[in-house]
Design a protein around this motif. Structure first.
Motif, PDB file in Angstrom:
ATOM      1  N   UNK A  68      34.605  54.308  23.412  1.00 54.46           N
ATOM      2  CA  UNK A  68      34.303  54.382  21.975  1.00 54.46           C
ATOM      3  C   UNK A  68      34.715  53.099  21.259  1.00 54.46           C
ATOM      4  N   UNK A  69      35.857  52.550  21.635  1.00 51.52           N
ATOM      5  CA  UNK A  69      36.294  51.282  21.031  1.00 51.52           C
ATOM      6  C   UNK A  69      35.292  50.176  21.353  1.00 51.52           C
ATOM      7  N   UNK A  70      34.875  50.101  22.599  1.00 49.99           N
ATOM      8  CA  UNK A  70      33.883  49.104  22.992  1.00 49.99           C
ATOM      9  C   UNK A  70      32.563  49.295  22.275  1.00 49.99           C
ATOM     10  N   UNK A 121      20.625  39.650  16.370  1.00 54.88           N
ATOM     11  CA  UNK A 121      22.012  40.042  16.138  1.00 54.88           C
ATOM     12  C   UNK A 121      22.700  40.519  17.407  1.00 54.88           C
ATOM     13  N   UNK A 122      21.926  41.110  18.320  1.00 57.35           N
ATOM     14  CA  UNK A 122      22.505  41.635  19.562  1.00 57.35           C
ATOM     15  C   UNK A 122      22.966  40.521  20.501  1.00 57.35           C
ATOM     16  N   UNK A 123      22.512  39.315  20.267  1.00 55.28           N
ATOM     17  CA  UNK A 123      22.955  38.189  21.102  1.00 55.28           C
ATOM     18  C   UNK A 123      24.471  38.025  21.005  1.00 55.28           C
ATOM     19  N   UNK A 124      25.027  38.344  19.855  1.00 57.14           N
ATOM     20  CA  UNK A 124      26.474  38.206  19.659  1.00 57.14           C
ATOM     21  C   UNK A 124      27.278  39.193  20.517  1.00 57.14           C
ATOM     22  N   UNK A 125      26.613  40.204  21.076  1.00 54.03           N
ATOM     23  CA  UNK A 125      27.304  41.160  21.946  1.00 54.03           C
ATOM     24  C   UNK A 125      27.757  40.529  23.256  1.00 54.03           C
ATOM     25  N   UNK A 126      27.193  39.389  23.618  1.00 53.76           N
ATOM     26  CA  UNK A 126      27.634  38.714  24.838  1.00 53.76           C
ATOM     27  C   UNK A 126      29.114  38.365  24.774  1.00 53.76           C
ATOM     28  N   UNK A 127      29.571  37.935  23.624  1.00 51.45           N
ATOM     29  CA  UNK A 127      30.958  37.494  23.479  1.00 51.45           C
ATOM     30  C   UNK A 127      31.972  38.594  23.801  1.00 51.45           C
ATOM     31  N   UNK A 128      31.936  39.753  23.111  1.00 45.50           N
ATOM     32  CA  UNK A 128      32.935  40.770  23.466  1.00 45.50           C
ATOM     33  C   UNK A 128      32.737  41.337  24.868  1.00 45.50           C
ATOM     34  N   UNK A 129      31.483  41.408  25.316  1.00 51.82           N
ATOM     35  CA  UNK A 129      31.232  41.943  26.653  1.00 51.82           C
ATOM     36  C   UNK A 129      31.934  41.108  27.724  1.00 51.82           C
ATOM     37  N   UNK A 130      31.740  39.799  27.680  1.00 48.45           N
ATOM     38  CA  UNK A 130      32.347  38.952  28.701  1.00 48.45           C
ATOM     39  C   UNK A 130      33.856  38.811  28.524  1.00 48.45           C
ATOM     40  N   UNK A 168      26.667  49.981  26.053  1.00 50.93           N
ATOM     41  CA  UNK A 168      26.008  51.146  25.457  1.00 50.93           C
ATOM     42  C   UNK A 168      25.495  50.838  24.048  1.00 50.93           C
ATOM     43  N   UNK A 169      26.258  50.068  23.278  1.00 48.87           N
ATOM     44  CA  UNK A 169      25.813  49.665  21.938  1.00 48.87           C
ATOM     45  C   UNK A 169      24.584  48.766  22.041  1.00 48.87           C
ATOM     46  N   UNK A 170      24.553  47.910  23.041  1.00 50.38           N
ATOM     47  CA  UNK A 170      23.399  47.034  23.235  1.00 50.38           C
ATOM     48  C   UNK A 170      22.172  47.847  23.637  1.00 50.38           C
ATOM     49  N   UNK A 171      22.361  48.845  24.473  1.00 50.33           N
ATOM     50  CA  UNK A 171      21.245  49.720  24.860  1.00 50.33           C
ATOM     51  C   UNK A 171      20.741  50.501  23.654  1.00 50.33           C
ATOM     52  N   UNK A 172      21.652  50.958  22.803  1.00 45.37           N
ATOM     53  CA  UNK A 172      21.244  51.638  21.570  1.00 45.37           C
ATOM     54  C   UNK A 172      20.425  50.693  20.690  1.00 45.37           C
ATOM     55  N   UNK A 173      20.832  49.444  20.612  1.00 44.43           N
ATOM     56  CA  UNK A 173      20.072  48.452  19.845  1.00 44.43           C
ATOM     57  C   UNK A 173      18.676  48.290  20.423  1.00 44.43           C
ATOM     58  N   UNK A 174      18.577  48.264  21.743  1.00 47.49           N
ATOM     59  CA  UNK A 174      17.270  48.131  22.390  1.00 47.49           C
ATOM     60  C   UNK A 174      16.381  49.332  22.085  1.00 47.49           C
ATOM     61  N   UNK A 175      16.959  50.519  22.076  1.00 49.18           N
ATOM     62  CA  UNK A 175      16.180  51.721  21.747  1.00 49.18           C
ATOM     63  C   UNK A 175      15.703  51.666  20.302  1.00 49.18           C
TER      64      UNK A 175
END
Length: 93
Positions: A7-9, A53-62, A78-85
Motif C-alpha cells: 500500500x505504501x508503494x 506523468x507515469x515516467x516518474x514512477x521509474x525513480x521510486x521503483x528502482x 501496481x500503480x503503474x498498471x492502474x495508470x495503464x488501465x
C-alpha cells in the motif's frame, strides 16, 4: 505487514505519477494544471499526459529495488498498471 508495504508503494506510485503530470504541465507547457487537464479531457489526450506523468514512477521503483524493498516496488508497479488501465479506458471511451 506485507499489505502495508504494498500500500505504501502504491501510494508513492500514484503520488509520483501525479507529480510527474504536474511537473510536465507546469514546466514544459507552462500553463495551469486544472486548465490543461480539463482541456486535455475534452480533446481526448488526457491519457498521453497520464503516460508522461507515469515516467516518474521509474525513480521510486528502482530506488525500492536497490534497497531490497520488493513489496514497495510491487506497489509502485501496481500503480503503474492502474495508470495503464486508465490510459486504455480514456483512449477507447
Amino acid at each position: 505487514m506485507i499489505k502495508k508495504e504494498i500500500a505504501i508503494g502504491f501510494l508513492i506510485g500514484i503520488t509520483a505519477n501525479l507529480a510527474g503530470m504536474f511537473l510536465y504541465i507546469s514546466i514544459i507547457m507552462q500553463k495551469e494544471f486544472e486548465v490543461v487537464l480539463s482541456k486535455a479531457s475534452e480533446e481526448g489526450v488526457l491519457g498521453s499526459i497520464i503516460a508522461l506523468g507515469a515516467i516518474l514512477n521509474f525513480l521510486p521503483f528502482f530506488v525500492f529495488i536497490k534497497k531490497k524493498q520488493d513489496y514497495r516496488a510491487r506497489g509502485v508497479l501496481m500503480a503503474t498498471i492502474l495508470s495503464a488501465i486508465i490510459i486504455l479506458t480514456t483512449k477507447f471511451i
